[in-house]
Design a protein around this motif. Structure first.
Motif, PDB file in Angstrom:
ATOM      1  N   SER A  74       3.655  -7.736  -2.607  1.00 24.52           N
ATOM      2  CA  SER A  74       4.808  -7.017  -2.020  1.00 24.52           C
ATOM      3  C   SER A  74       5.328  -5.802  -3.103  1.00 24.52           C
ATOM      4  CB  SER A  74       6.062  -8.051  -1.932  1.00 24.52           C
ATOM      5  OG  SER A  74       6.368  -8.724  -3.244  1.00 24.52           O
ATOM      6  N   ILE A  75       5.077  -6.123  -4.359  1.00 25.77           N
ATOM      7  CA  ILE A  75       5.339  -5.173  -5.346  1.00 25.77           C
ATOM      8  C   ILE A  75       4.562  -3.713  -5.436  1.00 25.77           C
ATOM      9  CG2 ILE A  75       5.673  -4.493  -7.926  1.00 25.77           C
ATOM     10  CD1 ILE A  75       6.786  -7.715  -7.854  1.00 25.77           C
ATOM     11  N   ILE A  76       3.260  -4.093  -5.082  1.00 28.93           N
ATOM     12  CA  ILE A  76       2.496  -3.011  -4.733  1.00 28.93           C
ATOM     13  C   ILE A  76       2.865  -2.268  -3.846  1.00 28.93           C
ATOM     14  CG2 ILE A  76      -0.099  -2.259  -4.299  1.00 28.93           C
ATOM     15  CD1 ILE A  76      -1.089  -4.653  -6.014  1.00 28.93           C
ATOM     16  N   SER A  77       3.225  -2.922  -2.632  1.00 27.97           N
ATOM     17  CA  SER A  77       3.559  -2.140  -1.546  1.00 27.97           C
ATOM     18  C   SER A  77       4.713  -1.316  -1.744  1.00 27.97           C
ATOM     19  CB  SER A  77       3.977  -3.175  -0.350  1.00 27.97           C
ATOM     20  OG  SER A  77       4.308  -2.678   0.750  1.00 27.97           O
ATOM     21  N   VAL A  78       5.629  -1.785  -2.445  1.00 27.31           N
ATOM     22  CA  VAL A  78       6.995  -0.830  -2.881  1.00 27.31           C
ATOM     23  C   VAL A  78       6.501   0.360  -3.420  1.00 27.31           C
ATOM     24  CG1 VAL A  78       9.044  -0.647  -4.285  1.00 27.31           C
ATOM     25  CG2 VAL A  78       8.682  -2.798  -2.934  1.00 27.31           C
ATOM     26  N   PHE A  79       5.245   0.022  -4.572  1.00 26.06           N
ATOM     27  CA  PHE A  79       5.338   1.042  -5.416  1.00 26.06           C
ATOM     28  C   PHE A  79       4.179   2.072  -5.067  1.00 26.06           C
ATOM     29  CE2 PHE A  79       2.776   2.576  -9.234  1.00 26.06           C
ATOM     30  CZ  PHE A  79       3.648   3.220  -9.959  1.00 26.06           C
ATOM     31  N   CYS A  80       3.416   1.717  -3.730  1.00 23.83           N
ATOM     32  CA  CYS A  80       2.727   2.661  -3.359  1.00 23.83           C
ATOM     33  C   CYS A  80       3.127   3.460  -1.863  1.00 23.83           C
ATOM     34  CB  CYS A  80       1.096   2.123  -3.222  1.00 23.83           C
ATOM     35  SG  CYS A  80       0.527   1.733  -4.641  1.00 23.83           S
ATOM     36  N   SER A  81       4.370   3.165  -1.597  1.00 22.79           N
ATOM     37  CA  SER A  81       4.864   3.983  -0.286  1.00 22.79           C
ATOM     38  C   SER A  81       5.772   4.879  -0.633  1.00 22.79           C
ATOM     39  CB  SER A  81       5.391   2.834   0.559  1.00 22.79           C
ATOM     40  OG  SER A  81       6.157   1.972  -0.187  1.00 22.79           O
ATOM     41  N   VAL A  82       6.207   5.638   0.438  1.00 22.45           N
ATOM     42  CA  VAL A  82       7.263   6.497   0.322  1.00 22.45           C
ATOM     43  C   VAL A  82       8.337   6.498   1.500  1.00 22.45           C
ATOM     44  CG1 VAL A  82       6.292   8.236  -1.087  1.00 22.45           C
ATOM     45  CG2 VAL A  82       5.886   8.252   1.242  1.00 22.45           C
ATOM     46  N   GLY A  83       9.685   6.829   1.467  1.00 22.13           N
ATOM     47  CA  GLY A  83      10.490   6.916   2.602  1.00 22.13           C
ATOM     48  C   GLY A  83      10.629   5.800   3.453  1.00 22.13           C
ATOM     49  N   GLU A  84      10.623   5.690   4.724  1.00 20.16           N
ATOM     50  CA  GLU A  84      11.069   4.499   5.498  1.00 20.16           C
ATOM     51  C   GLU A  84      10.133   3.298   5.121  1.00 20.16           C
ATOM     52  OE1 GLU A  84      11.347   4.733   9.837  1.00 20.16           O
ATOM     53  OE2 GLU A  84      12.735   6.586   9.431  1.00 20.16           O
ATOM     54  N   ASP A  85       8.814   3.558   4.950  1.00 20.19           N
ATOM     55  CA  ASP A  85       7.961   2.629   4.527  1.00 20.19           C
ATOM     56  C   ASP A  85       8.396   1.829   3.059  1.00 20.19           C
ATOM     57  OD1 ASP A  85       6.235   3.001   6.672  1.00 20.19           O
ATOM     58  OD2 ASP A  85       4.761   4.216   5.428  1.00 20.19           O
ATOM     59  N   GLN A  86       8.899   2.701   2.409  1.00 17.06           N
ATOM     60  CA  GLN A  86       9.028   2.177   0.985  1.00 17.06           C
ATOM     61  C   GLN A  86      10.597   1.378   1.125  1.00 17.06           C
ATOM     62  OE1 GLN A  86      10.557   4.256  -2.584  1.00 17.06           O
ATOM     63  NE2 GLN A  86       8.577   3.762  -3.286  1.00 17.06           N
ATOM     64  N   GLU A  87      11.417   1.724   2.095  1.00 15.99           N
ATOM     65  CA  GLU A  87      12.818   1.140   2.421  1.00 15.99           C
ATOM     66  C   GLU A  87      12.362  -0.434   2.786  1.00 15.99           C
ATOM     67  OE1 GLU A  87      16.001   3.128   4.115  1.00 15.99           O
ATOM     68  OE2 GLU A  87      15.241   4.714   3.068  1.00 15.99           O
ATOM     69  N   LYS A  88      11.547  -0.338   3.713  1.00 12.88           N
ATOM     70  CA  LYS A  88      10.921  -1.808   4.262  1.00 12.88           C
ATOM     71  C   LYS A  88      10.288  -2.434   3.341  1.00 12.88           C
ATOM     72  CE  LYS A  88       8.139  -3.695   8.218  1.00 12.88           C
ATOM     73  NZ  LYS A  88       7.783  -4.820   7.072  1.00 12.88           N
ATOM     74  N   ALA A  89       9.570  -2.012   2.566  1.00 16.99           N
ATOM     75  CA  ALA A  89       8.618  -2.776   1.585  1.00 16.99           C
ATOM     76  C   ALA A  89       9.642  -3.328   0.488  1.00 16.99           C
ATOM     77  CB  ALA A  89       7.566  -2.038   1.059  1.00 16.99           C
ATOM     78  N   LEU A  90      10.665  -2.644   0.120  1.00 15.52           N
ATOM     79  CA  LEU A  90      11.878  -2.888  -0.702  1.00 15.52           C
ATOM     80  C   LEU A  90      12.328  -4.062  -0.364  1.00 15.52           C
ATOM     81  CD1 LEU A  90      12.609  -1.707  -3.404  1.00 15.52           C
ATOM     82  CD2 LEU A  90      14.093  -0.367  -2.378  1.00 15.52           C
ATOM     83  N   LYS A  91      12.836  -4.132   1.204  1.00 11.15           N
ATOM     84  CA  LYS A  91      13.680  -5.439   1.703  1.00 11.15           C
ATOM     85  C   LYS A  91      12.602  -6.687   1.445  1.00 11.15           C
ATOM     86  CE  LYS A  91      16.601  -3.227   4.589  1.00 11.15           C
ATOM     87  NZ  LYS A  91      16.983  -2.614   5.914  1.00 11.15           N
TER      88      LYS A  91
END
Lengths: 226, 226
Positions: free
Chosen positions: A113-130
């Protein structure tokens, strides 16, 4: 001479790998001397392929001429080989099961989940952050005292103690605050406590080195998705 | 009365889950009586959500009023709670580490590679088939005697003993022969030995039931990819 060498404890690792520390922290907690052999993460050595032919990954513990791969399996090996205090796992079978459960949760849920936040941008990152916030809230429920292990560092602390330092650097790169006192009050305190433990601090890479490594990792990952 | 109930051993599981057996096999090897409570795989009960709030998955072992999830964590709990023979894990720390290593390999490599063969078609399936053969060849290297545990069933056998029965049924559905004597001579023999162990046979679902379940699983998975 050969027998003496065999009994030496060696760690194949790299200070930029979150898995590698777990072995060093466990050996330091047990007071076991070891030789740290730095492996190049991008250019695997013949030595690493020989000692971990299945996964070809660090960390590997070499002891008595035998090789043990997989960080949390190594931590259990250390606890069962050097049986003196401190115990890394609790004594009670149910508490041991719960420690294994949460350590597995760190690997299977927190890491991706932390890799996902770190390796995404924009909307994908917002979702990953949640998702990451939910995951960390779940992890927080396992905190029962100062540490996951109670009053001292234990198995789950060893599995998770890379989190504060890593998240500190990724927060700075992404201009975020993934773990704040309001939403994760207990985990925030643990974040401060655990990186202040002498043996934890002593193994971490410099902030600049980790920053450069993670920036490059993010650039490659984001580019690969385009 | 309440205290008596608390000490009862209960397993939340389903005979069509490859993870659920591991708990039953371990309890049977230890001679521990238990109550099996069937959970619906597609319609999760309130009971399951209560006993495994993090993953909401079977199997769960309930003992002394406490819930333990995750099949191989449960197997270790059983070994540490009922300490009489047979030991499920070996005694030597290195051998214990290797047993944990290969059990993890079954979950992280064998399970996804077989699912990948089973849920693909055409070229994707050919590629998945090659990967699965390589994975099983690697697993075969861990076989040192009649069983992975030596002369009797142990930790890795418990992790892997669903393989022969599952692969037998998937072979029939796909018209394949994933494990043959020529390419996997030792694993082929183990396939025959392990499903012949009384406690293994005694827990397996009927072939028809597993066939219907896996056919429906394949149909849904292939359709979802279209």
């Amino acid at each position: 001479m050969a027998a003496e060498d065999d009994q030496a404890v060696k760690v194949l690792g790299n200070k930029l790998s979150l898995y590698s520390f777990r072995v060093e922290w466990s050996l330091k907690l047990k007071g076991v001397d070891y030789e740290f052999i730095k492996e190049d993460l991008l250019n695997k050595s013949e030595r690493l392929l020989h000692h971990n032919p299945v996964y070809k990954k660090i960390p590997v513990l070499i002891h008595n001429g035998k090789s043990i791969p997989e960080s949390m399996i190594i931590v259990e090996y250390i606890d069962e080989t050097w049986r003196h205090q401190p115990s890394l796992l609790p004594q009670d079978p149910y508490e041991r099961a719960m420690a294994r459960f949460w350590a597995k949760f760190v690997d299977e849920k927190c890491v991706p989940s932390i890799i996902s936040v770190f390796c995404s941008v924009g909307e994908d990152q917002e979702k990953a952050l949640k998702d990451a916030e939910e995951t960390l809230k779940t992890l927080e429920k396992a905190l029962k005292g100062k540490f996951f292990g109670g009053e001292t560092m234990g198995f789950v602390d060893i599995a998770a103690a890379w989190l504060p330092y890593w998240i500190g650097v990724t927060d700075e790169i992404l201009n975020l605050k993934l773990v704040d006192q309001e939403s994760l009050p207990l985990l925030s305190v643990w974040f401060e406590e655990v990186v202040d433990v002498e043996i934890v601090k002593g193994c971490l890479p410099s902030r600049d080195e980790l920053m450069a490594h993670l920036k490059s990792f993010r650039e490659r990952s984001v580019a690969a998705k385009d």
